[in-house]
Design a protein around this motif. Structure first.
Motif, PDB file in Angstrom:
ATOM      1  N   ILE A  62       0.829  -1.214   0.000  1.00  0.00           N
ATOM      2  CA  ILE A  62       0.000   0.000   0.000  1.00  0.00           C
ATOM      3  C   ILE A  62       0.863   1.264   0.000  1.00  0.00           C
ATOM      4  N   PRO A  63       1.866   1.384   0.896  1.00  0.00           N
ATOM      5  CA  PRO A  63       2.731   2.571   0.806  1.00  0.00           C
ATOM      6  C   PRO A  63       3.464   2.663  -0.533  1.00  0.00           C
ATOM      7  N   LEU A  64       3.844   1.508  -1.100  1.00  0.00           N
ATOM      8  CA  LEU A  64       4.515   1.516  -2.402  1.00  0.00           C
ATOM      9  C   LEU A  64       3.580   2.048  -3.484  1.00  0.00           C
ATOM     10  N   LEU A  65       2.303   1.669  -3.416  1.00  0.00           N
ATOM     11  CA  LEU A  65       1.335   2.175  -4.386  1.00  0.00           C
ATOM     12  C   LEU A  65       1.151   3.678  -4.241  1.00  0.00           C
ATOM     13  N   ALA A  66       1.102   4.165  -3.003  1.00  0.00           N
ATOM     14  CA  ALA A  66       0.960   5.611  -2.774  1.00  0.00           C
ATOM     15  C   ALA A  66       2.154   6.372  -3.344  1.00  0.00           C
ATOM     16  N   CYS A  67       3.360   5.848  -3.118  1.00  0.00           N
ATOM     17  CA  CYS A  67       4.543   6.501  -3.682  1.00  0.00           C
ATOM     18  C   CYS A  67       4.558   6.432  -5.205  1.00  0.00           C
ATOM     19  N   GLY A  68       4.091   5.281  -5.758  1.00  0.00           N
ATOM     20  CA  GLY A  68       4.032   5.162  -7.210  1.00  0.00           C
ATOM     21  C   GLY A  68       3.075   6.158  -7.833  1.00  0.00           C
ATOM     22  N   LEU A  69       1.926   6.387  -7.188  1.00  0.00           N
ATOM     23  CA  LEU A  69       0.979   7.374  -7.708  1.00  0.00           C
ATOM     24  C   LEU A  69       1.544   8.784  -7.594  1.00  0.00           C
ATOM     25  N   TYR A  70       2.321   9.035  -6.539  1.00  0.00           N
ATOM     26  CA  TYR A  70       2.961  10.348  -6.418  1.00  0.00           C
ATOM     27  C   TYR A  70       3.946  10.578  -7.564  1.00  0.00           C
ATOM     28  N   LEU A  71       4.749   9.550  -7.881  1.00  0.00           N
ATOM     29  CA  LEU A  71       5.685   9.687  -9.004  1.00  0.00           C
ATOM     30  C   LEU A  71       4.945   9.802 -10.334  1.00  0.00           C
ATOM     31  N   SER A  72       3.779   9.164 -10.437  1.00  0.00           N
ATOM     32  CA  SER A  72       2.960   9.336 -11.648  1.00  0.00           C
ATOM     33  C   SER A  72       2.558  10.788 -11.826  1.00  0.00           C
ATOM     34  N   GLN A  74       4.335  13.292 -10.986  1.00  0.00           N
ATOM     35  CA  GLN A  74       5.511  14.003 -11.499  1.00  0.00           C
ATOM     36  C   GLN A  74       5.690  13.764 -12.996  1.00  0.00           C
ATOM     37  N   LEU A  75       5.415  12.524 -13.470  1.00  0.00           N
ATOM     38  CA  LEU A  75       5.435  12.275 -14.912  1.00  0.00           C
ATOM     39  C   LEU A  75       4.385  13.122 -15.619  1.00  0.00           C
ATOM     40  N   GLY A  76       3.210  13.242 -14.991  1.00  0.00           N
ATOM     41  CA  GLY A  76       2.181  14.099 -15.571  1.00  0.00           C
ATOM     42  C   GLY A  76       2.623  15.549 -15.651  1.00  0.00           C
ATOM     43  N   LEU A  78       5.699  16.583 -16.160  1.00  0.00           N
ATOM     44  CA  LEU A  78       6.597  16.685 -17.307  1.00  0.00           C
ATOM     45  C   LEU A  78       5.821  16.684 -18.620  1.00  0.00           C
ATOM     46  N   ASP A  79       4.784  15.836 -18.700  1.00  0.00           N
ATOM     47  CA  ASP A  79       3.982  15.799 -19.932  1.00  0.00           C
ATOM     48  C   ASP A  79       3.232  17.107 -20.140  1.00  0.00           C
ATOM     49  N   ARG A  80       2.753  17.708 -19.058  1.00  0.00           N
ATOM     50  CA  ARG A  80       2.078  19.001 -19.214  1.00  0.00           C
ATOM     51  C   ARG A  80       3.055  20.078 -19.676  1.00  0.00           C
ATOM     52  N   ALA A  81       4.292  20.025 -19.160  1.00  0.00           N
ATOM     53  CA  ALA A  81       5.290  21.010 -19.593  1.00  0.00           C
ATOM     54  C   ALA A  81       5.641  20.815 -21.075  1.00  0.00           C
ATOM     55  N   ARG A  82       5.750  19.558 -21.509  1.00  0.00           N
ATOM     56  CA  ARG A  82       6.062  19.291 -22.923  1.00  0.00           C
ATOM     57  C   ARG A  82       4.913  19.753 -23.813  1.00  0.00           C
ATOM     58  N   ALA A  83       3.673  19.477 -23.397  1.00  0.00           N
ATOM     59  CA  ALA A  83       2.528  19.923 -24.192  1.00  0.00           C
ATOM     60  C   ALA A  83       2.429  21.443 -24.217  1.00  0.00           C
ATOM     61  N   ARG A  84       2.790  22.070 -23.122  1.00  0.00           N
ATOM     62  CA  ARG A  84       2.745  23.531 -23.077  1.00  0.00           C
ATOM     63  C   ARG A  84       3.785  24.138 -24.004  1.00  0.00           C
ATOM     64  N   GLY A  85       4.982  23.539 -24.052  1.00  0.00           N
ATOM     65  CA  GLY A  85       6.037  24.106 -24.881  1.00  0.00           C
ATOM     66  C   GLY A  85       5.887  23.818 -26.362  1.00  0.00           C
ATOM     67  N   LEU A  86       5.376  22.612 -26.722  1.00  0.00           N
ATOM     68  CA  LEU A  86       5.316  22.231 -28.136  1.00  0.00           C
ATOM     69  C   LEU A  86       3.915  22.342 -28.736  1.00  0.00           C
ATOM     70  N   LEU A  87       2.878  22.145 -27.945  1.00  0.00           N
ATOM     71  CA  LEU A  87       1.511  22.217 -28.479  1.00  0.00           C
ATOM     72  C   LEU A  87       0.773  23.476 -28.059  1.00  0.00           C
ATOM     73  N   LYS A 115      -6.397   7.106  -3.140  1.00  0.00           N
ATOM     74  CA  LYS A 115      -7.618   7.501  -3.851  1.00  0.00           C
ATOM     75  C   LYS A 115      -7.383   8.638  -4.838  1.00  0.00           C
ATOM     76  N   ASP A 116      -6.158   9.122  -4.948  1.00  0.00           N
ATOM     77  CA  ASP A 116      -5.864  10.307  -5.751  1.00  0.00           C
ATOM     78  C   ASP A 116      -6.319  10.132  -7.202  1.00  0.00           C
ATOM     79  N   PRO A 117      -7.349  10.866  -7.651  1.00  0.00           N
ATOM     80  CA  PRO A 117      -7.809  10.700  -9.034  1.00  0.00           C
ATOM     81  C   PRO A 117      -6.801  11.214 -10.058  1.00  0.00           C
ATOM     82  N   VAL A 118      -6.019  12.225  -9.689  1.00  0.00           N
ATOM     83  CA  VAL A 118      -5.022  12.761 -10.622  1.00  0.00           C
ATOM     84  C   VAL A 118      -3.948  11.717 -10.913  1.00  0.00           C
ATOM     85  N   GLY A 119      -3.474  11.028  -9.864  1.00  0.00           N
ATOM     86  CA  GLY A 119      -2.461   9.995 -10.070  1.00  0.00           C
ATOM     87  C   GLY A 119      -2.973   8.853 -10.922  1.00  0.00           C
TER      88      GLY A 119
END
Length: 414
Positions: A62-72, A74-76, A78-87, A115-119
């Motif tokens: 369970i703690p591993l899943l929570a940390c994994g969603l937190y890192l997800s 952070q990936l999001g 980066l993707d928002r920054a890439r979309a902002r710069g190129l699209l 329960k984080d919906p964003v992650g």
């Protein structure tokens, strides 16, 4: 709740042209870079979900899943920054998850993170992007050599699909999520305020009435001992103890008035605020225009049906109590900070639709600020905890006008 993402005019790309423009080249770069980043995101999402799911039967999963969603998240980012710069897609950053201290402990934070919906939406975005990344990479790269006459149109079509995915899966949740985050923050403010009020009441009882009653008990004990030997001295001590009792009762009345005055319950805001205004060092004019606060109030059974109508027209007890507290604090600020040049103040209370409006103004020296140590910051937090607003207009040398808004809730008719 359905999410709609209106695209501002300045976010819209320019019209497609057969000649490759700078925007088209940015879109091509985005589509070509989709594949390597999609592979990384897909591998991460699969490994994270499978590992956390496999270890969920242990205390680590369970703690591993929570940390994994937190890192997800952070990936999001980066993707928002890439979309902002190129699209040119401008997407607000989601509300961060409060830490363990603000969440009430480790386990509430852990449950909120899981329960984080964003992650979870970011994980879904990483999973579906792999087949899409293969398609966009193949079409964009081969199109440069084979389909270049129509490539700008194909690139724009695929880039618009990417824009839709970014807005749909990487944007903040709808207003409900933001509202939940605000309410969670406000709940902490309410808890802290209640704890501070309890500490203040305990301190006032300990330093005031309790100390006086202890001295009174000691004085009566001494008077009892002197009753036979020195009746006149004992009588004088009893008389002094009688005065101490009166002072203790007055302190208890003042303390009870500070918690919730009886006049507020019996007669409403008009009479209660008039009582507060009478204690201000400058003359105060009170104007209350509420259906449940006629002049003189509605008291006792003799008022009959009029009293019932007045009570039903008054705001809920909690809102009424907060309004009383706000005006009391603002008038204390007038007494302390308005300065010797202040000639008067005005308190106005009225209902505007679904809001209870309060305005306290004075003609003092002004210069009040929520960060100036005058208690306005605490008032703003207390109002914010119940969906209220505090606005301060206080130019130096031109008086102060403080406007407060509270949500109107009708009193329970029982």
């Amino acid at each position: 709740m359905t999410m709609s993402h209106a695209v501002p005019d300045n976010d819209r790309p320019p019209p497609v042209r057969a000649v490759f423009s700078a925007v088209t080249w940015k879109e091509i770069a985005y589509l070509v870079s989709n594949l390597p980043l999609a592979i990384v995101g897909f591998v991460y999402a699969v490994v994270m979900v499978s590992t956390a799911g496999g270890l969920s039967v242990t205390a680590v999963g369970i703690p591993l899943l929570a940390c994994g969603l937190y890192l997800s998240r952070q990936l999001g980012r980066l993707d928002r920054a890439r979309a902002r710069g190129l699209l040119g897609v401008r997407v607000d950053e989601p509300t961060p998850i409060p830490g363990p201290k603000r969440s009430g402990g480790f386990f509430p934070w852990l449950w909120t993170s899981i329960k984080d919906p964003v992650g979870w939406r970011t994980v879904l975005y990483q999973l579906i992007r792999l087949p899409w990344g293969v398609l966009t990479f193949t079409v964009a790269l081969t199109g440069l050599f084979v389909l270049w006459p129509v490539l700008p149109y194909l690139v724009r079509l695929m880039a618009n699909v990417d824009r839709a995915m970014v807005r749909g899966l990487l944007s903040p949740s709808d207003d409900l999520e933001r509202r939940i985050a605000e309410l969670e923050s406000d709940r902490g403010v309410v808890v802290d305020t209640a704890a501070a009020d309890l500490r203040r009441i305990e301190r006032d009882l300990h330093d005031g009435a309790q100390a006086r009653l202890v001295a009174l008990a000691m004085g009566l004990g001494l008077a009892k001992e002197k009753l036979l030997e020195d009746p006149e001295g004992a009588a004088a001590m009893v008389d002094e103890a009688h005065g101490e009792v009166k002072l203790a009762l007055q302190e208890l009345r003042d303390l009870a008035r500070g918690i919730h005055p009886a006049v507020l319950t019996d007669r409403g805001l008009d009479a209660a605020l008039s009582s507060v205004a009478a204690r201000c060092v400058v003359p105060v004019k009170v104007v209350v225009d509420l259906p449940g606060d006629p002049v003189g109030g509605a008291v006792g059974d003799a008022a009959g049906g009029a009293a019932g109508d007045a009570a039903r027209g008054r705001p809920a007890e909690a809102i009424e109590g907060i309004a009383y507290f706000v005006v009391s604090e603002l008038l204390q600020n007038v007494s302390k900070h308005a300065g010797p040049g202040a000639r008067g103040a005005t308190v106005e209370v009225w209902r505007a639709g679904a809001r209870l409006m309060i305005r306290v103004s004075d003609d003092g020296r002004g210069g009040a600020s929520p960060s100036g140590g005058s208690g306005l910051a605490g008032l703003a937090e207390r109002l914010g905890a119940v969906d209220g607003v505090l606005v301060v207009d206080s130019p130096a040398g031109a008086g102060t006008v403080v406007t407060a808004e509270l949500p109107w809730r009708d009193r329970d008719r029982g």
